[in-house]
Design a protein around this motif. Sequence first.
Motif, PDB file in Angstrom:
ATOM      1  N   THR A   1       7.607  14.975   7.511  1.00 34.48           N
ATOM      2  CA  THR A   1       8.210  16.008   8.356  1.00 34.48           C
ATOM      3  C   THR A   1       7.196  16.651   9.300  1.00 34.48           C
ATOM      4  O   THR A   1       7.568  17.519  10.088  1.00 34.48           O
ATOM      5  N   GLY A   2       5.936  16.268   9.225  1.00 37.90           N
ATOM      6  CA  GLY A   2       4.978  16.848  10.155  1.00 37.90           C
ATOM      7  C   GLY A   2       3.704  17.324   9.515  1.00 37.90           C
ATOM      8  O   GLY A   2       2.875  16.539   9.082  1.00 37.90           O
ATOM      9  N   ARG A   3       3.584  18.613   9.381  1.00 36.81           N
ATOM     10  CA  ARG A   3       2.269  19.208   9.109  1.00 36.81           C
ATOM     11  C   ARG A   3       1.678  18.863   7.736  1.00 36.81           C
ATOM     12  O   ARG A   3       0.469  18.652   7.614  1.00 36.81           O
ATOM     13  N   TRP A   4       2.552  18.900   6.725  1.00 38.58           N
ATOM     14  CA  TRP A   4       2.054  18.699   5.367  1.00 38.58           C
ATOM     15  C   TRP A   4       2.831  17.585   4.659  1.00 38.58           C
ATOM     16  O   TRP A   4       3.918  17.206   5.079  1.00 38.58           O
ATOM     17  N   ASN A   5       2.248  17.091   3.583  1.00 34.75           N
ATOM     18  CA  ASN A   5       2.909  16.087   2.727  1.00 34.75           C
ATOM     19  C   ASN A   5       3.138  14.784   3.497  1.00 34.75           C
ATOM     20  O   ASN A   5       2.390  14.467   4.397  1.00 34.75           O
ATOM     21  N   GLY A   6       4.181  14.081   3.153  1.00 33.47           N
ATOM     22  CA  GLY A   6       4.484  12.800   3.811  1.00 33.47           C
ATOM     23  C   GLY A   6       3.988  11.628   2.980  1.00 33.47           C
ATOM     24  O   GLY A   6       2.850  11.606   2.516  1.00 33.47           O
ATOM     25  N   VAL A   7       4.871  10.637   2.768  1.00 35.80           N
ATOM     26  CA  VAL A   7       4.551   9.453   1.966  1.00 35.80           C
ATOM     27  C   VAL A   7       5.090   8.207   2.659  1.00 35.80           C
ATOM     28  O   VAL A   7       6.006   8.294   3.479  1.00 35.80           O
ATOM     29  N   ALA A   8       4.503   7.071   2.304  1.00 33.16           N
ATOM     30  CA  ALA A   8       4.955   5.816   2.900  1.00 33.16           C
ATOM     31  C   ALA A   8       4.683   4.662   1.949  1.00 33.16           C
ATOM     32  O   ALA A   8       3.848   4.772   1.037  1.00 33.16           O
ATOM     33  N   ILE A   9       5.409   3.558   2.184  1.00 30.41           N
ATOM     34  CA  ILE A   9       5.111   2.280   1.535  1.00 30.41           C
ATOM     35  C   ILE A   9       4.939   1.249   2.637  1.00 30.41           C
ATOM     36  O   ILE A   9       5.819   1.068   3.482  1.00 30.41           O
ATOM     37  N   VAL A  10       3.763   0.624   2.647  1.00 31.60           N
ATOM     38  CA  VAL A  10       3.410  -0.403   3.624  1.00 31.60           C
ATOM     39  C   VAL A  10       3.421  -1.736   2.869  1.00 31.60           C
ATOM     40  O   VAL A  10       2.799  -1.845   1.815  1.00 31.60           O
ATOM     41  N   SER A  11       4.134  -2.730   3.392  1.00 27.87           N
ATOM     42  CA  SER A  11       4.324  -3.953   2.610  1.00 27.87           C
ATOM     43  C   SER A  11       4.349  -5.192   3.491  1.00 27.87           C
ATOM     44  O   SER A  11       4.879  -5.170   4.600  1.00 27.87           O
ATOM     45  N   ARG A  12       3.786  -6.278   2.976  1.00 31.47           N
ATOM     46  CA  ARG A  12       3.983  -7.582   3.616  1.00 31.47           C
ATOM     47  C   ARG A  12       4.775  -8.512   2.690  1.00 31.47           C
ATOM     48  O   ARG A  12       4.769  -9.726   2.871  1.00 31.47           O
TER      49      ARG A  12
ATOM     50  N   LEU B   1       0.855  -1.193   0.000  1.00 33.96           N
ATOM     51  CA  LEU B   1       0.000   0.000   0.000  1.00 33.96           C
ATOM     52  C   LEU B   1       0.887   1.238   0.000  1.00 33.96           C
ATOM     53  O   LEU B   1       1.704   1.424   0.906  1.00 33.96           O
ATOM     54  N   CYS B   2       0.703   2.082  -1.023  1.00 35.40           N
ATOM     55  CA  CYS B   2       1.391   3.360  -1.092  1.00 35.40           C
ATOM     56  C   CYS B   2       0.484   4.430  -0.490  1.00 35.40           C
ATOM     57  O   CYS B   2      -0.676   4.551  -0.886  1.00 35.40           O
ATOM     58  N   LEU B   3       1.021   5.166   0.453  1.00 30.16           N
ATOM     59  CA  LEU B   3       0.233   6.204   1.135  1.00 30.16           C
ATOM     60  C   LEU B   3       0.810   7.584   0.821  1.00 30.16           C
ATOM     61  O   LEU B   3       2.016   7.735   0.652  1.00 30.16           O
ATOM     62  N   GLN B   4      -0.100   8.589   0.787  1.00 28.40           N
ATOM     63  CA  GLN B   4       0.310   9.984   0.612  1.00 28.40           C
ATOM     64  C   GLN B   4      -0.445  10.854   1.609  1.00 28.40           C
ATOM     65  O   GLN B   4      -1.483  10.466   2.113  1.00 28.40           O
ATOM     66  N   GLU B   5       0.113  12.038   1.820  1.00 27.78           N
ATOM     67  CA  GLU B   5      -0.409  13.006   2.805  1.00 27.78           C
ATOM     68  C   GLU B   5      -0.502  12.389   4.197  1.00 27.78           C
ATOM     69  O   GLU B   5      -1.559  12.427   4.839  1.00 27.78           O
ATOM     70  N   LEU B   6       0.614  11.855   4.655  1.00 27.62           N
ATOM     71  CA  LEU B   6       0.658  11.324   6.029  1.00 27.62           C
ATOM     72  C   LEU B   6       0.380  12.416   7.048  1.00 27.62           C
ATOM     73  O   LEU B   6      -0.210  12.152   8.104  1.00 27.62           O
ATOM     74  N   LYS B   7       0.875  13.617   6.780  1.00 29.11           N
ATOM     75  CA  LYS B   7       0.766  14.744   7.724  1.00 29.11           C
ATOM     76  C   LYS B   7       1.332  14.386   9.096  1.00 29.11           C
ATOM     77  O   LYS B   7       0.764  14.790  10.135  1.00 29.11           O
ATOM     78  N   CYS B   8       2.388  13.599   9.103  1.00 30.07           N
ATOM     79  CA  CYS B   8       3.108  13.323  10.356  1.00 30.07           C
ATOM     80  C   CYS B   8       4.586  13.138  10.031  1.00 30.07           C
ATOM     81  O   CYS B   8       4.962  12.949   8.874  1.00 30.07           O
ATOM     82  N   SER B   9       5.405  13.199  11.064  1.00 29.85           N
ATOM     83  CA  SER B   9       6.838  12.997  10.871  1.00 29.85           C
ATOM     84  C   SER B   9       7.133  11.523  10.671  1.00 29.85           C
ATOM     85  O   SER B   9       6.308  10.660  11.005  1.00 29.85           O
ATOM     86  N   THR B  10       8.304  11.240  10.140  1.00 30.96           N
ATOM     87  CA  THR B  10       8.727   9.847   9.954  1.00 30.96           C
ATOM     88  C   THR B  10       8.602   9.076  11.274  1.00 30.96           C
ATOM     89  O   THR B  10       8.106   7.938  11.285  1.00 30.96           O
ATOM     90  N   ASP B  11       9.012   9.691  12.375  1.00 36.54           N
ATOM     91  CA  ASP B  11       8.992   9.008  13.679  1.00 36.54           C
ATOM     92  C   ASP B  11       7.576   8.772  14.200  1.00 36.54           C
ATOM     93  O   ASP B  11       7.351   7.857  14.986  1.00 36.54           O
ATOM     94  N   ALA B  12       6.628   9.629  13.788  1.00 32.96           N
ATOM     95  CA  ALA B  12       5.278   9.561  14.357  1.00 32.96           C
ATOM     96  C   ALA B  12       4.359   8.594  13.615  1.00 32.96           C
ATOM     97  O   ALA B  12       3.200   8.417  14.005  1.00 32.96           O
ATOM     98  N   PHE B  13       4.847   7.947  12.569  1.00 37.05           N
ATOM     99  CA  PHE B  13       3.999   6.986  11.844  1.00 37.05           C
ATOM    100  C   PHE B  13       3.590   5.841  12.787  1.00 37.05           C
ATOM    101  O   PHE B  13       4.401   5.387  13.599  1.00 37.05           O
ATOM    102  N   PRO B  14       2.356   5.359  12.698  1.00 41.94           N
ATOM    103  CA  PRO B  14       1.891   4.277  13.587  1.00 41.94           C
ATOM    104  C   PRO B  14       2.409   2.900  13.144  1.00 41.94           C
ATOM    105  O   PRO B  14       1.629   2.021  12.783  1.00 41.94           O
TER     106      PRO B  14
END
Length: 267
Positions: A61-72, A32-45
């Motif tokens: 980085t916090g307030r805006w933007n932010g992306v992730a890749i969730v994988s099994r 799963l590719c995610l966008q607009e996390l709106k949290c810092s790298t450290d604050a991801f659940p």
Amino acid sequence: MTVRIATWNINSVTARLPKLLEWLEGARPDVLCLQELKCSTDAFPYNAVAELGYETAAHGTGRWNGVAIVSRLGLEDVVRDLPDQPGFLADDAMLPVVEPRAIGATCGPLRVWSVYVPNGREVGHAHYGYKLQWLETLRDTVREDAAAARPFAVLGDYNIAPTDEDVYDLAAFEGQTHVTEPERAALAALRETGLQDVMPRPLKYDRPYTYWDYRQLCFPKNRGMRIDLTYGNKAFADAVTDAYVDREARKGKGTSDHAPVVTDLDL
DNA sequence: ATGCCGCCAGTTTGGCGA
């Protein structure tokens, strides 16, 4: 092997955590590719997602933007930011800031980027030029992987409706960003590297919109846009068995204004 | 029913989104 990969602009992973977990349990994507996390790298659940069997590489980085890749399927060779990614120079800033809008990783047989293309704000605004420059850099970044034999895809919120059919009413977007010729030309240039637009099925109505504004009953009236895209190379596109927009995830309170776009592959 | 914008940081109002 069969692989299910999805992209979702989640509009705050913190505010949307219950929805994210519910969706992962129901759809069970492999990636799963995610966008607009709106949290810092450290604050991801990380832990909550790990309990469902997923690893995560995040970039925020916090307030805006932010992306992730969730994988099994594993996460290897993680890259944060596009090489030579342009920054944005805000009105009150001394220096351009490189924003967290791209993350790449290898998930089993797939090479993947999760991208959050700049919005552009208004035609002629500095952010609009930044958007076009950012897309050029994305093209340069993917050129090699797009032409390679390994299945490869760039998934995310492109903030562009590729054709007139991808907005509910073209007149409503007259003179606006997301539908202009230079933005669409930038997408065409990206496709010229060897990427194909994997078109999802709508589960209702005739067009596979992926975004509906929160305001003015846009979702119930199906006033949407298709701006969340899956661009895959030949090996990826040839392996697609199905693709759809999961509009169920847009229903009710506490949802993102975007729906997940799901692609099934037989590799 | 899908139902009239929501997120964040914090000058608790304003910037941002598309």
